[in-house]
Write an enzyme that holds these catalytic residues in place. Sequence first.
Site, PDB file in Angstrom:
ATOM      1  N   CYS A  46       0.802  -1.049  -0.010  1.00 26.17           N
ATOM      2  CA  CYS A  46       0.127  -0.100   0.023  1.00 26.17           C
ATOM      3  C   CYS A  46       0.842   1.291  -0.155  1.00 26.17           C
ATOM      4  CB  CYS A  46      -0.931   0.108   1.201  1.00 26.17           C
ATOM      5  SG  CYS A  46      -2.086  -1.483   1.292  1.00 26.17           S
ATOM      6  N   GLU A 297      -6.890  -7.549  11.756  1.00 26.69           N
ATOM      7  CA  GLU A 297      -6.504  -6.131  11.630  1.00 26.69           C
ATOM      8  C   GLU A 297      -7.934  -5.488  11.258  1.00 26.69           C
ATOM      9  OE1 GLU A 297      -3.202  -4.537   8.594  1.00 26.69           O
ATOM     10  OE2 GLU A 297      -5.156  -4.573   7.715  1.00 26.69           O
ATOM     11  N   SER A 323      -5.271  -1.441  11.275  1.00 29.53           N
ATOM     12  CA  SER A 323      -4.498  -1.384  10.105  1.00 29.53           C
ATOM     13  C   SER A 323      -3.666  -0.069  10.505  1.00 29.53           C
ATOM     14  CB  SER A 323      -5.484  -1.189   8.608  1.00 29.53           C
ATOM     15  OG  SER A 323      -4.846  -0.586   7.869  1.00 29.53           O
TER      16      SER A 323
END
Length: 408
Positions: A46, A297, A323
């Site tokens: 990410c 998460e 997260s």
Amino acid sequence: MAGILEGNPVDLVSVFEGVGKVKSRRMKEKELKALEDYACPGCGSCAGMFTANSMNCMTEALGLGLPGNGTIPAVHAARRRLAKQAGMQVMVLIKKDIKPRDIATPNAFKNAIAVDMAVGCSTNTVLHLPAIAHEAGIQLNLDLFNNISKKTPNLCKLSPAGPHHLEDLDMAGGIQAVMKVISQLGVIDLKAKTVTGKTVGDNVKGAKVLNSEVIRPLDNPYSKEGGIAILRGNLAPGGAVVKQSAVAENMLVNEGRARVFDSEDDAIAAILGGKIKPGDVVIIRYEGPKGGPGMREMLGPTSAIAGMGLDTTVALLTDGRFSGGTRGAAIGHISPEAAEGGPIGLVREGDIIAIDIPKKTITLKVSSEELKQRKKDFTPKPPAVRSGYLARYARLVTSASTGAIFKD
């Protein structure tokens, strides 16, 4: 890398928060579809300072990864060159008989925590660094994070805390430039060994800050303290963690009414169903190491709160974890957890919770006598899994405050 939509950078968390925006009618479904198509344009982890990138940066800061390891984008030729260099360097380390524990020393972990504070990493670093240290025979007390935070200002605001992304940090000089800047404060051991075969001091000599907005100077930090804070109080005697660099200023000191949920799924349904109101404090329990089991998460509830436009008025507390894409007054790793009989299991609907991040406290505003009586009457919920490997895991795992390691 970040995507670009209508001239603005977007990432995975933009999509998650978009779901909440659609539910609250702040975004149309066709706009969410366009966001989904643009947010993750290529390979790699990410784009923000989420958990994967945070731990990549921690690997570099520890000295266990080559310079550039934490920030070079997957699509760049430099990443491929680094991979080849890493393979060759492994052979050099074998010949020199340099082992991981020669590098992963107490001072190396202090270096990593200082970088953690400067760049505003994921709260999951507070789980992973103590767990890695345990494997190296080192104990990292949670108070060490606060102690280093007091000495290390927050110099970077990467998504979800701010507008920049990992490629911006890489182009601004990366982790080596950050280490060079904060070494002026005495929080970096420049003599620490690294996998380059040289010291941290040797590695950072040629580093430069190439963008002083992405990596701010010491005299113009985003905040005087680091990106992460450890909170304690009668609700979290074993500690809790928050990414303070991603909390709105008006939520740093806050009181609210507890809305209690015994699972992440129930909490998400309530948030997206419009049942959470400004001023509420969402409590999600039985999601810790034992209760999960395994601390899944939780990006769903935090991004739903942000997407619904509640991130500056609603806090979320949990014995689970978040997260790295979480922003807002999201406080996790509350220890001891509910499944272990911790105080979070004693919270009742409507109780008042007081949060004071600057003072590092989190308080359930119930008298000690009332808490004692609740404790006497309290029985944790039966384990979510009662057989097989996960049941064995739940029996052996320790608190989040110790890195959720196994009992010796």
